[in-house]
Design an enzyme around this catalytic site. Structure first.
Site, PDB file in Angstrom:
ATOM      1  CB  THR A 197      -0.949   0.016   1.215  1.00 29.89           C
ATOM      2  OG1 THR A 197      -0.177  -0.015   2.423  1.00 29.89           O
ATOM      3  CG2 THR A 197      -1.889  -1.174   1.192  1.00 29.89           C
ATOM      4  CB  SER A 213       1.264   3.061  10.133  1.00 31.36           C
ATOM      5  OG  SER A 213      -0.096   3.222   9.863  1.00 31.36           O
ATOM      6  CB  SER A 214      -0.425   8.047  12.124  1.00 28.83           C
ATOM      7  OG  SER A 214      -1.028   8.645  13.248  1.00 28.83           O
ATOM      8  CE1 TYR A 223      -3.494  11.391   4.056  1.00 30.59           C
ATOM      9  CE2 TYR A 223      -5.260  12.305   2.727  1.00 30.59           C
ATOM     10  CZ  TYR A 223      -4.373  11.286   2.995  1.00 30.59           C
ATOM     11  OH  TYR A 223      -4.342  10.164   2.208  1.00 30.59           O
TER      12      TYR A 223
END
Length: 500
Positions: A133, A212-213, A421
C-alpha cells in the site's frame, strides 16, 4: 512457475476488492464537468508481459519450498509498485519495467534470514512486501546495479505468536493483515486501535516499518508508540530489540528500525501494547464557521482535553464536497454516548459521524472512480507545530496554484502540533507533471516549518526532501548503520537512504 492465489490480491491499476468499487457521488460528477475530464482505457493485466526473470529460482526453492517461489507474470506484476496515483497510472499505461524477477514467500523468521543471507551473497536486491500500500515509492528500489530483484512477500508470517493479557501485550507476525490481527485480538477482549485508511490490506510489519498513524490516533496513538519490541532479520544476522516497558540501557534501537522502510532489515515480528476493547464508540459531527475557528478548538482539545478517540477537522471545501455541510466539519468519536460540548460549534448529531465511519476506508475506491472518469487525484500530508500550521496550510495551497481543487483535513493531533492531509483533484496529468507539482509543494512544506511526511513515509518520492530536512550528517549516520547491517546494500536500495 506457479501463480500465487492463496490471498486476495489488489485490483490491478486500482485499489482493493473490485466488488467494493463505488460510483461517483453527484457532487463529484458535477465537479468533473468543470474539469473537462475524459476517460482513458487501462491496459488489462493479462495483456502485459514483464521482462524474463534473471534469477535462478532453484536456491530460493531450497529455502522455502518450490510452491512458495513464483516467477509467473501476474504475481511479479502485482508486486511492481505501490498504490500512489503515479503508480496506478503507470500500471494502467502498461509500464511494467519495475516488476521483480521473482516473488518468494517465507513462513518463518529463519527462512527470511536464510533468504537475506543468500541474496546478499548473490548480489540480488530485495524488496520487502507486506500489504503493497505504499504511496511514496517505497516498493520502487533503484536496482540497476544488481543481478536481479527478489520480492520477499511476508503474507505467510501471519500468526499470533504470543499474548500476555496481564501485561497487555501481544507478539504478532509481521505479515499479518490488520483486519486479521484485530479480529484475533477482539476475540480476547483487546484492540490495537490502529485504523489507517489502508487498514483492509496493510500489515503489522508495514505499520512498524513506515511509522503508520491510524484514524483513531488521538485516543490510541501512532503505531510506533504501540511497539514494545521487534524481531528483525538482516543480511548480517538477526536482532531482537525491546526488552522492557522502559529502559535506560543505551539508545533505544527500536527507533532504528521503526520507519526504516525495509532498508536496514526485514521486520518479522512485532510486540505491541494492547487496549481493552471498548463496549461502544459513538461518533458525532460538529460544525465551525471557519477552518481557523475549528483549528483553535482542536488545539484546545489536544492540549487541555478531554481528548476523544477520533478528532478529524475538514476545511470548508472538503466539508462541502464530501459531507454537504457548511463551514468546517469536525468528526469526534468518544466511548460515551453524550459528547462533551464544544464552544463555538454547532452540533450536527451522530448521523454525519456514522456516515464518516461507514466510508472511512472508501477514499481509495473513490480515487479509482475519478481515475476511471479521467480526473487526476492524489494526496500528500505533513505536520507542524501549532504556531506554524496556519502559515503552512496557506503556503501549500499557494504552491499548488489554481490547477487543482485542494481539500484538507486534520486527523492526527498532539499537544505541540498536528498533521495536515491534502487531497488534490484536477484534470489528468502525467506522473512526470505531478512530480513537478509535488516538488514545488514539498519545497513549500520545508520552507514553512513542516515535515516532509507525517505518516506516508519517505520512499523514493520524498527522499531528496528528507535529506534536506535531517541533514547530510544524519544521512551518513544511517548509511553507516546500513553498511553494518546490509554490507552489500541489497535491501530496498535507493529507498529512504540515497545511494552513495
Amino acid at each position: 512457475m506457479s501463480h500465487m492465489a492463496e490471498r486476495a490480491e489488489h485490483l490491478w491499476g486500482g485499489w482493493g476488492d473490485p466488488a467494493n468499487a463505488m460510483a461517483l457521488p453527484p457532487s463529484i460528477q458535477s465537479l468533473l464537468g468543470v474539469l473537462n475530464t475524459a476517460p482513458a482505457p487501462a491496459t488489462p493485466l493479462a495483456d502485459l508481459r514483464p521482462a524474463p526473470s534473471r534469477v535462478d529460482p532453484g536456491p530460493l526453492r531450497d529455502i522455502v519450498g518450490a510452491a512458495h517461489v513464483h516467477t509467473d507474470d501476474a504475481t511479479r506484476l502485482r508486486r511492481s509498485g505501490g498504490k500512489s496515483t503515479p503508480d496506478l497510472l503507470r500500471q494502467r499505461a502498461g509500464e511494467v519495467s519495475s516488476a521483480p524477477d521473482v516473488v518468494v514467500c517465507p513462513s518463518t523468521h529463519d527462512e527470511v534470514q536464510a533468504l537475506l543471507t543468500f541474496c546478499s551473497s548473490a548480489r540480488l536486491a530485495v524488496v520487502p512486501h507486506g500489504g503493497g500500500t505504499s504511496v511514496v515509492g517505497g516498493l520502487s528500489p533503484q536496482a540497476d546495479r544488481y543481478a536481479g530483484v527478489v520480492a520477499i512477500d511476508l503474507w505467510r508470517l501471519n500468526s499470533l505468536v504470543d499474548l500476555d493479557p496481564v501485561s497487555r501485550i501481544a507478539t504478532l507476525s509481521a505479515g499479518m493483515r490488520a483486519p486479521d490481527a484485530e479480529t484475533i485480538l477482539n476475540q480476547q477482549g483487546f484492540t490495537l486501535g490502529h485504523f489507517p485508511q489502508s487498514f483492509e490490506y496493510a500489515t503489522i510489519g508495514g505499520f512498524a516499518a513506515t511509522r503508520s498513524s491510524g484514524q483513531a490516533s488521538a485516543g490510541y496513538g501512532r503505531f510506533d508508540a504501540m511497539v514494545v519490541a521487534l524481531t528483525v532479520a538482516t543480511p548480517a544476522g538477526s536482532l531482537t530489540v525491546g526488552r522492557a516497558p522502559a529502559s535506560a540501557a543505551g539508545p533505544d534501537l527500536r527507533q532504528l528500525f521503526l520507519g526504516s522502510e525495509g532498508t536496514l532489515g526485514i521486520i518479522t515480528s512485532v510486540t505491541v501494547r494492547l487496549r481493552p476493547l471498548p463496549p461502544e464508540t459513538t461518533y458525532h459531527g460538529w460544525s465551525f464557521p471557519t477552518f481557523d475557528e475549528g483549528l483553535d478548538a482542536v488545539r484546545a482539545l489536544a492540549q487541555d482535553g478531554p481528548l476523544p478517540t477520533v478528532l478529524r477537522l475538514s476545511d470548508e471545501l472538503e466539508s462541502t464536497l464530501q459531507y454537504s455541510t457548511d463551514g468546517a466539519l469536525l468528526i469526534v468519536a468518544t466511548p460515551h454516548p453524550h459528547p462533551h460540548p464544544l464552544p463555538g460549534a454547532t452540533g450536527l448529531g451522530p448521523e454525519i459521524g456514522e456516515k464518516w465511519l461507514r466510508g472511512r476506508y472508501s477514499g481509495p475506491y473513490l480515487r479509482d472512480a475519478l481515475l476511471d472518469a479521467g480526473a487526476f487525484v492524489e494526496t500528500l500530508e505533513t505536520a507542524a507545530f501549532w504556531s506554524r500550521l496556519p502559515q503552512l496550510y496557506r503556503a501549500v495551497r499557494d504552491a499548488f496554484g489554481d490547477t487543482f481543487l485542494l481539500l484538507c483535513h486534520i486527523s492526527h493531533v498532539y499537544e505541540t502540533g498536528a498533521s495536515l492531509y491534502f487531497t488534490a483533484v484536477g484534470p489528468m496529468i502525467s506522473p512526470a507533471h505531478w512530480s513537478e507539482v509535488k516538488a514545488a509543494v514539498s519545497d513549500a512544506i520545508l520552507a514553512n516549518g513542516g515535515t516532509i511526511s507525517h505518516h506516508h513515509g519517505v520512499g523514493t518520492d520524498h527522499r531528496d526532501w528528507y535529506v534536506r530536512e535531517v541533514g547530510e550528517l544524519a544521512i551518513d549516520t544511517l548509511r553507516a548503520a546500513k553498511r553494518r547491517l546490509d554490507p552489500h546494500g541489497i535491501l530496498n536500495p535507493g529507498v529512504l537512504i540515497p545511494l552513495p
